[in-house]
Scaffold this motif. Structure first.
Motif, mmCIF file in Angstrom:
data_model
loop_
_atom_site.group_PDB
_atom_site.id
_atom_site.type_symbol
_atom_site.label_atom_id
_atom_site.label_comp_id
_atom_site.label_asym_id
_atom_site.label_seq_id
_atom_site.Cartn_x
_atom_site.Cartn_y
_atom_site.Cartn_z
ATOM 1 N N ILE A 152 -16.245 3.943 15.470
ATOM 2 C CA ILE A 152 -16.499 3.266 14.099
ATOM 3 C C ILE A 152 -15.438 3.974 13.257
ATOM 4 N N CYS A 153 -15.007 5.123 13.183
ATOM 5 C CA CYS A 153 -14.163 5.874 12.516
ATOM 6 C C CYS A 153 -12.695 5.204 12.670
ATOM 7 N N ARG A 154 -12.320 4.913 13.866
ATOM 8 C CA ARG A 154 -11.098 4.454 14.388
ATOM 9 C C ARG A 154 -10.807 3.075 13.845
ATOM 10 N N VAL A 155 -11.685 2.349 14.075
ATOM 11 C CA VAL A 155 -11.717 0.621 13.440
ATOM 12 C C VAL A 155 -11.443 0.904 12.121
ATOM 13 N N LEU A 156 -12.665 1.656 11.424
ATOM 14 C CA LEU A 156 -12.380 1.607 10.028
ATOM 15 C C LEU A 156 -11.066 1.968 9.324
ATOM 16 N N VAL A 157 -10.741 3.391 9.931
ATOM 17 C CA VAL A 157 -9.240 3.286 9.432
ATOM 18 C C VAL A 157 -8.194 2.510 9.788
ATOM 19 N N PHE A 158 -8.098 2.004 11.013
ATOM 20 C CA PHE A 158 -7.089 1.202 11.389
ATOM 21 C C PHE A 158 -6.942 -0.250 10.708
ATOM 22 N N ALA A 159 -8.437 -0.902 10.689
ATOM 23 C CA ALA A 159 -8.529 -2.122 10.043
ATOM 24 C C ALA A 159 -8.053 -2.012 8.725
ATOM 25 N N THR A 160 -8.706 -0.966 7.950
ATOM 26 C CA THR A 160 -8.339 -0.598 6.471
ATOM 27 C C THR A 160 -6.903 -0.988 6.253
ATOM 28 N N TYR A 161 -6.102 -0.101 7.152
ATOM 29 C CA TYR A 161 -4.546 -0.139 6.922
ATOM 30 C C TYR A 161 -3.917 -1.288 7.191
ATOM 31 N N ARG A 162 -4.281 -1.753 8.192
ATOM 32 C CA ARG A 162 -3.934 -3.051 8.822
ATOM 33 C C ARG A 162 -4.106 -4.364 7.798
ATOM 34 N N LEU A 163 -5.144 -4.454 7.317
ATOM 35 C CA LEU A 163 -5.758 -5.160 6.226
ATOM 36 C C LEU A 163 -4.481 -5.339 5.178
ATOM 37 N N ALA A 164 -4.557 -4.105 4.435
ATOM 38 C CA ALA A 164 -3.576 -3.992 3.296
ATOM 39 C C ALA A 164 -2.131 -4.292 3.682
ATOM 40 N N LEU A 165 -1.860 -4.020 5.053
ATOM 41 C CA LEU A 165 -0.343 -4.508 5.212
ATOM 42 C C LEU A 165 -0.340 -6.159 5.538
ATOM 43 N N PHE A 166 -1.403 -6.629 6.457
ATOM 44 C CA PHE A 166 -1.383 -7.991 6.549
ATOM 45 C C PHE A 166 -1.346 -8.827 5.244
ATOM 46 N N GLU A 167 -2.115 -8.270 4.256
ATOM 47 C CA GLU A 167 -2.195 -9.094 3.014
ATOM 48 C C GLU A 167 -0.837 -8.955 2.442
ATOM 49 N N ARG A 168 0.063 -8.224 2.392
ATOM 50 C CA ARG A 168 1.477 -8.204 2.039
ATOM 51 C C ARG A 168 2.188 -8.904 2.966
ATOM 52 N N LEU A 169 2.115 -8.993 4.273
ATOM 53 C CA LEU A 169 2.954 -9.724 5.142
ATOM 54 C C LEU A 169 2.481 -11.154 5.034
ATOM 55 N N SER A 170 1.713 -11.666 4.238
ATOM 56 C CA SER A 170 1.115 -12.956 4.039
ATOM 57 C C SER A 170 2.200 -13.742 3.112
ATOM 58 N N THR A 171 3.203 -12.792 2.651
ATOM 59 C CA THR A 171 4.257 -13.424 1.734
ATOM 60 C C THR A 171 5.511 -13.146 2.484
ATOM 61 N N HIS A 172 5.603 -12.699 3.617
ATOM 62 C CA HIS A 172 6.849 -12.381 4.133
ATOM 63 C C HIS A 172 7.873 -13.613 4.417
ATOM 64 N N ALA A 173 8.897 -13.438 4.394
ATOM 65 C CA ALA A 173 10.033 -14.457 4.432
ATOM 66 C C ALA A 173 9.968 -15.385 5.677
ATOM 67 N N ASP A 174 9.506 -14.556 6.694
ATOM 68 C CA ASP A 174 9.511 -15.507 8.030
ATOM 69 C C ASP A 174 8.068 -16.233 8.185
ATOM 70 N N ALA A 175 8.331 -17.418 8.227
ATOM 71 C CA ALA A 175 7.054 -18.400 8.294
ATOM 72 C C ALA A 175 5.888 -17.974 9.348
ATOM 73 N N VAL A 176 6.487 -17.424 10.655
ATOM 74 C CA VAL A 176 5.669 -17.232 11.526
ATOM 75 C C VAL A 176 4.775 -15.918 11.191
ATOM 76 N N LEU A 177 5.331 -15.103 10.699
ATOM 77 C CA LEU A 177 4.620 -13.760 10.367
ATOM 78 C C LEU A 177 3.902 -13.970 9.174
ATOM 79 N N ARG A 178 4.112 -14.769 8.427
ATOM 80 C CA ARG A 178 3.128 -15.101 7.287
ATOM 81 C C ARG A 178 1.935 -15.903 7.857
ATOM 82 N N ALA A 179 1.864 -16.702 8.855
ATOM 83 C CA ALA A 179 0.784 -17.429 9.282
ATOM 84 C C ALA A 179 0.009 -16.367 10.058
#
Length: 282
Positions: A152-179
């Motif tokens: 549970i701790c690993r999922v919480l930490v990993f998902a929290t950091y990855r979610l913040a990263l993916f929110e930023r990547l949703s505006t990435h210059a590469d359309a595939v990475l955005r999707a």
């Protein structure tokens, strides 16, 4: 997803069908493609080699942790959590597939060579035919599961950091990475919230559940730096800890150069069938 349960007439056994280039045993052919209509060309100004390297790292994180979470199948505290962890593993596997495919398309030189005529797609070659030294995942993803509280701790930490990263990547210059990021944001929000609810439950449960939670968090926290600094993620975790009445562990960062000794055995298990049948279509 269509799964054929009959035995093809031209094969003596179901396993013979894995060795020919047909669709009898292909999975994932009837799902909605998140990249439908997306421009897959590498945009001007984006370095294809760097894009491929970045997607490999993100894909490997998801692939390796997906395998770890799949090990909970039939072992979670109850059926609901068993299914939830399996679904999280499947979400991460889906992210891995898209990211590894993008890495291969951006820089085909990263794809391992197989015998001529092999039908194995590029993302599967990257998943099943690279050795441990070639993987780029963070060590946090490859650690053994420990008990339920530690997971549970690993999922919480990993998902929290990855979610913040993916929110930023949703505006990435590469359309595939955005999707990929846009799809992943919805999944990771569920992963974070699932783990967050259990974190609060275990913290407020028995003395034993809290002890296990704090021990698991200390183990995971030593690897937090591998995910990079992120003020948004740190703020979310601080709020969860405060609500649970749990202090952030005072531990030294784990000193891991490259991978731990746990990755090679994990890959040996994960890759065994594909390597035994390198001409198979999965």
């Amino acid at each position: 997803m269509t799964i054929h349960t009959h035995q093809p007439d031209d094969h003596e056994s179901a396993y013979d069908g894995l060795l020919v280039n047909d669709q009898h045993w292909a999975f994932g052919t009837d799902f909605e493609d998140p990249l439908a209509g997306v421009d897959t060309t590498v945009p001007v100004g984006v370095d294809a080699t760097e894009l491929a390297s970045y997607c490999l790292a993100l894909g490997d994180d998801a692939l390796v942790l997906s395998h770890r979470l799949a090990e909970w199948c039939s072992r979670a505290p109850d059926l609901e959590e068993d299914i939830a962890l399996a679904n999280i593993a499947l979400d991460l596997l889906g992210q891995a597939r898209l990211l590894l495919a993008r890495a291969a398309a951006a820089d085909p030189s990263v794809v391992p060579a197989l015998p001529e005529g092999s039908p194995v797609p590029d993302e599967d070659r990257l998943a099943f035919f690279r050795d441990a030294a070639d993987f780029r995942n963070v060590p946090l993803a490859e650690l053994p599961n420990g008990d339920f509280a530690e997971t549970i701790c690993r999922v919480l930490v990993f998902a929290t950091y990855r979610l913040a990263l993916f929110e930023r990547l949703s505006t990435h210059a590469d359309a595939v990475l955005r999707a990929v990021a846009a799809k992943g944001v919805k999944e990771l929000a569920y992963h974070r919230d699932f783990a967050g609810r259990w974190f609060l439950t275990l913290a407020g449960g028995t003395e034993e559940s809290r002890r296990r939670l704090e021990a698991g968090l200390a183990h995971v926290w030593a690897h937090r730096h591998e995910l990079g600094a992120d003020a948004d993620a740190e703020a979310v975790l601080a709020h969860v800890f405060a609500t649970a009445g749990v202090a952030a562990p005072d531990v030294q960062p784990a000193a891991v150069e490259g991978h731990t000794e746990h990755l090679a055995p994990l890959l040996a298990e994960m890759q065994s069938v594909a390597r035994a049948h390198p001409m198979g279509l999965w």
